[in-house]
Write a protein that holds these residues in place. Structure first.
Motif, short mmCIF file in Angstrom:
data_model
loop_
_atom_site.label_atom_id
_atom_site.label_comp_id
_atom_site.label_asym_id
_atom_site.label_seq_id
_atom_site.Cartn_x
_atom_site.Cartn_y
_atom_site.Cartn_z
N GLY A 104 4.24 -4.50 42.86
CA GLY A 104 5.30 -3.77 41.82
C GLY A 104 4.47 -3.30 40.86
N LEU A 105 3.33 -3.72 40.40
CA LEU A 105 2.58 -3.02 39.32
C LEU A 105 1.98 -1.72 39.91
N LEU A 106 1.27 -1.58 41.10
CA LEU A 106 1.08 -0.46 41.58
C LEU A 106 1.89 0.67 41.84
N TYR A 107 3.07 0.03 42.37
CA TYR A 107 4.12 1.19 42.73
C TYR A 107 4.81 1.39 41.45
N SER A 108 4.80 0.87 40.34
CA SER A 108 5.50 1.18 39.25
C SER A 108 4.51 2.24 38.37
#
Length: 189
Positions: free
Chosen positions: A93-97
């Motif tokens: 979630g963090l990397l994609y966001s």
């Protein structure tokens, strides 16, 4: 629907899917362990709802399944999986966001890094748990559990998750662009 309400509802849905999906492979535990059915909803939750929801659903899911169904066994498997799946949801979630482009490359980059990070965390937690309680955790056990036995599940994730995200992108539920979308945007500007 308000974004916070939408994320709460979607997170609950991913948690429910994570509870139910392993029931389809429960009759043959070896297949369930190879297909990793709880990982897919956690990774999707991270991509769709963000790292906070992905981490929370990832941590709660194996513990809740252990309490309700007795599988995975709470200790050491369930507790190690809680940290592993929390890492999947958080990192994906963090990397994609943080990705500038919500595209296939960003998705694969986030997915592969999350899968590696989760497996490393699983190995660390298993080493601590099994080291403290005397049985130990070898490099061979790590490689077998994290990669060799999990290969069918890893391949399923690498195939299914991009297809699901592409379908969700077409519905407008998540921002997801194909190469054609990105080329159209460049042509318009």
């Amino acid at each position: 629907m308000k974004p916070m309400t939408k994320n709460l509802v979607l997170s609950a849905m991913f948690l429910a899917i994570g509870l139910i999906l392993p029931l389809f492979t429960a009759q043959i535990p070896q297949i369930g362990q190879m297909l990793l059915p709880m990982h897919i909803p956690v990774l999707l939750c991270g991509f769709v709802c963000g790292w906070q929801s992905g981490a929370l659903v990832g941590f709660v899911l194996p513990l809740l399944r252990s309490a309700i169904f007795g599988m995975p066994v709470f200790f050491p498997a369930g507790t190690a999986m809680a940290f592993e799946l929390m890492t999947y949801g958080l990192v994906a979630g963090l990397l994609y966001s943080l990705s500038k482009w919500k595209c296939m490359l960003a998705l694969y980059r986030s997915l592969v890094i999350a899968m590696l990070a989760g497996r490393v965390v699983w190995g660390i937690v298993q080493t601590i748990q099994l080291g403290v309680f005397g049985s130990g955790f070898s490099v061979q056990m790590f490689l077998a559990g994290a990669f060799i036995n999990a290969l069918p599940g890893i391949l399923a994730q690498l195939i299914l998750l991009p297809l699901i995200m592409l379908a969700l992108g077409r519905t407008g539920l998540v921002p997801f662009k194909t190469k054609r979308d990105m080329n159209n945007e460049k042509a318009e500007s």
